[in-house]
Design a protein around this motif. Structure first.
Motif, PDB file in Angstrom:
ATOM      1  N   ALA A 170       0.830  -1.201   0.000  1.00 57.45           N
ATOM      2  CA  ALA A 170       0.000   0.000   0.000  1.00 57.45           C
ATOM      3  C   ALA A 170       0.865   1.251   0.000  1.00 57.45           C
ATOM      4  O   ALA A 170       2.067   1.194   0.290  1.00 57.45           O
ATOM      5  N   VAL A 171       0.215   2.375  -0.307  1.00 57.16           N
ATOM      6  CA  VAL A 171       0.880   3.677  -0.311  1.00 57.16           C
ATOM      7  C   VAL A 171      -0.061   4.708   0.282  1.00 57.16           C
ATOM      8  O   VAL A 171      -1.241   4.761  -0.080  1.00 57.16           O
ATOM      9  N   LYS A 172       0.446   5.519   1.197  1.00 50.40           N
ATOM     10  CA  LYS A 172      -0.242   6.746   1.595  1.00 50.40           C
ATOM     11  C   LYS A 172       0.368   7.866   0.782  1.00 50.40           C
ATOM     12  O   LYS A 172       1.578   8.129   0.864  1.00 50.40           O
ATOM     13  N   ASP A 173      -0.453   8.539  -0.009  1.00 51.10           N
ATOM     14  CA  ASP A 173       0.063   9.494  -0.977  1.00 51.10           C
ATOM     15  C   ASP A 173      -0.162  10.934  -0.546  1.00 51.10           C
ATOM     16  O   ASP A 173      -1.299  11.377  -0.382  1.00 51.10           O
ATOM     17  N   CYS A 174       0.939  11.664  -0.389  1.00 50.75           N
ATOM     18  CA  CYS A 174       0.898  13.111  -0.193  1.00 50.75           C
ATOM     19  C   CYS A 174       1.864  13.771  -1.175  1.00 50.75           C
ATOM     20  O   CYS A 174       2.541  14.749  -0.845  1.00 50.75           O
ATOM     21  N   SER A 175       1.938  13.218  -2.379  1.00 49.44           N
ATOM     22  CA  SER A 175       2.888  13.709  -3.377  1.00 49.44           C
ATOM     23  C   SER A 175       2.345  14.879  -4.176  1.00 49.44           C
ATOM     24  O   SER A 175       3.114  15.619  -4.793  1.00 49.44           O
ATOM     25  N   SER A 176       1.021  15.024  -4.217  1.00 48.59           N
ATOM     26  CA  SER A 176       0.367  16.041  -5.063  1.00 48.59           C
ATOM     27  C   SER A 176       0.750  15.874  -6.529  1.00 48.59           C
ATOM     28  O   SER A 176       0.855  16.856  -7.275  1.00 48.59           O
ATOM     29  N   ASP A 177       0.960  14.629  -6.943  1.00 47.86           N
ATOM     30  CA  ASP A 177       1.331  14.306  -8.323  1.00 47.86           C
ATOM     31  C   ASP A 177       0.298  13.341  -8.879  1.00 47.86           C
ATOM     32  O   ASP A 177       0.476  12.132  -8.860  1.00 47.86           O
ATOM     33  N   LEU A 178      -0.807  13.891  -9.391  1.00 44.74           N
ATOM     34  CA  LEU A 178      -1.893  13.044  -9.859  1.00 44.74           C
ATOM     35  C   LEU A 178      -1.473  12.197 -11.056  1.00 44.74           C
ATOM     36  O   LEU A 178      -1.879  11.033 -11.181  1.00 44.74           O
ATOM     37  N   LEU A 179      -0.652  12.747 -11.923  1.00 43.66           N
ATOM     38  CA  LEU A 179      -0.183  11.970 -13.071  1.00 43.66           C
ATOM     39  C   LEU A 179       0.657  10.787 -12.612  1.00 43.66           C
ATOM     40  O   LEU A 179       0.460   9.654 -13.063  1.00 43.66           O
ATOM     41  N   GLY A 180       1.600  11.043 -11.707  1.00 42.20           N
ATOM     42  CA  GLY A 180       2.450   9.964 -11.217  1.00 42.20           C
ATOM     43  C   GLY A 180       1.662   8.884 -10.505  1.00 42.20           C
ATOM     44  O   GLY A 180       1.925   7.686 -10.682  1.00 42.20           O
ATOM     45  N   VAL A 181       0.673   9.292  -9.709  1.00 42.06           N
ATOM     46  CA  VAL A 181      -0.162   8.322  -9.004  1.00 42.06           C
ATOM     47  C   VAL A 181      -0.901   7.436 -10.000  1.00 42.06           C
ATOM     48  O   VAL A 181      -0.976   6.215  -9.845  1.00 42.06           O
ATOM     49  N   GLN A 182      -1.453   8.048 -11.059  1.00 41.01           N
ATOM     50  CA  GLN A 182      -2.182   7.257 -12.038  1.00 41.01           C
ATOM     51  C   GLN A 182      -1.272   6.277 -12.767  1.00 41.01           C
ATOM     52  O   GLN A 182      -1.682   5.143 -13.079  1.00 41.01           O
ATOM     53  N   LYS A 183      -0.035   6.655 -13.032  1.00 39.36           N
ATOM     54  CA  LYS A 183       0.909   5.733 -13.660  1.00 39.36           C
ATOM     55  C   LYS A 183       1.137   4.518 -12.771  1.00 39.36           C
ATOM     56  O   LYS A 183       1.165   3.369 -13.248  1.00 39.36           O
TER      57      LYS A 183
END
Length: 304
Positions: A170-183
């Motif tokens: 799993a990942v908790k995401d606070c990267s603010s990188d929607l493109l990277g998350v979708q990849k």
């Protein structure tokens, strides 16, 4: 007919996770009774599971012993069926391994691991760090991508490689990188959790597992309702609920104050377990607390 995306695989820790504060007594000691009461309330009011000793839990200022005591106390309060994820982030791989082993013995179901801070390791060193923690502890690992605090991003390519490790789930995401998350979502089976409350619906709509929320400390049911509306195919209602929570999210998470400070101010205002902050954090001013309470009251009196 449900029009929402099938969120597969099944979220390993549930969908709606609260990033729980760590209550302290007025003297500054760990308040285990308060932690148990707060944990029970969060689970009763909408959290599937809890993340302990994360950023919101003031992990940099709690001792290794206190971290283990907190897991044991919360486990006793919520029972065996509620997932508990324990934060084990440090600047030292060996220390993080020790904390992960201790968390497992105390009753945690998984561990939350962010990039080591201050030293800013390159991507190959980051990958080795996460693999070592996962190999050593035997618990499911939730990576925590929060470059604003650690000083280094877990690059999407690194995340994709780490997804091959059977213990990294799993990942908790606070990267603010929607493109990277979708990849990453498109190329792995990692369960993604929104770590920024304003992105709960946005990430859930593209296949995330749910959220790990600081705002859930005070409004667990309201945030869960966003996921529930989306799951039943009512995307317009999900959007309404997400936007309806925006004022509180902004008041708690988009100021110069850490979410720990704003969450504790609101919990204290609501006479719920909280207590003081540990230095270097300082309490919110009365003016800030009043504004937080106004945003909270407005949300709680609006239609759900």
């Amino acid at each position: 007919m449900t029009t929402g995306l099938p969120h597969t695989p099944a979220p390993p820790f549930g969908r709606a996770l609260g990033a729980m504060i760590t209550p302290f007594t007025e003297s500054g000691a760990l308040d285990l009774d308060g932690a148990q009461r707060l944990a029970d309330r969060l689970v009763t009011h909408g959290c599937d599971g809890l993340v302990l000793s994360g950023t919101t839990g003031e992990s940099p200022t709690t001792s290794d012993t206190e971290k283990a005591e907190l897991v044991r106390a919360v486990r006793e309060a919520v029972g065996d069926g509620v997932p508990l994820v324990a934060g084990v982030t440090t600047a030292d791989t060996r220390h993080s391994v020790d904390l992960a082993l201790s968390a497992g013995k105390a009753g945690a179901d998984g561990v939350l691991v962010a990039a080591p801070y201050y030293s800013r390791p390159p991507q190959d060193a980051l990958e080795a760090h996460f693999r070592e923690v996962a190999d050593a502890c035997g618990l499911p690992v939730m990576l925590y991508d929060v470059p604003g605090r650690t000083g280094v991003r877990i690059a999407p390519e690194t995340m994709i490689r780490l997804a091959e490790h059977p213990g990294i789930v799993a990942v908790k995401d606070c990267s603010s990188d929607l493109l990277g998350v979708q990849k990453i979502l498109a190329r792995t089976r990692l369960a993604y959790y929104a770590g920024c409350d304003e992105q709960i619906l946005a990430l859930y709509a593209v296949g995330a597992a749910g959220y790990v929320s600081t705002v859930a400390n005070v409004a667990p049911r309201r945030l869960r309702s966003i996921l529930e509306a989306f799951d039943r195919g009512d995307t317009r209602e999900a959007a309404r609920l997400q936007l309806g929570a925006l004022d509180l999210i902004e008041a708690m998470m988009a100021t110069d104050l850490p979410g720990t400070v704003t969450a504790k101010a609101l919990l204290t205002s609501l006479t719920l377990p909280s207590g003081p902050l540990r230095p270097p954090l300082l309490p919110a001013t009365p003016e800030t607390t009043s504004a937080l309470r106004a945003a909270y009251d407005h949300l709680m009196t609006s239609p759900e």
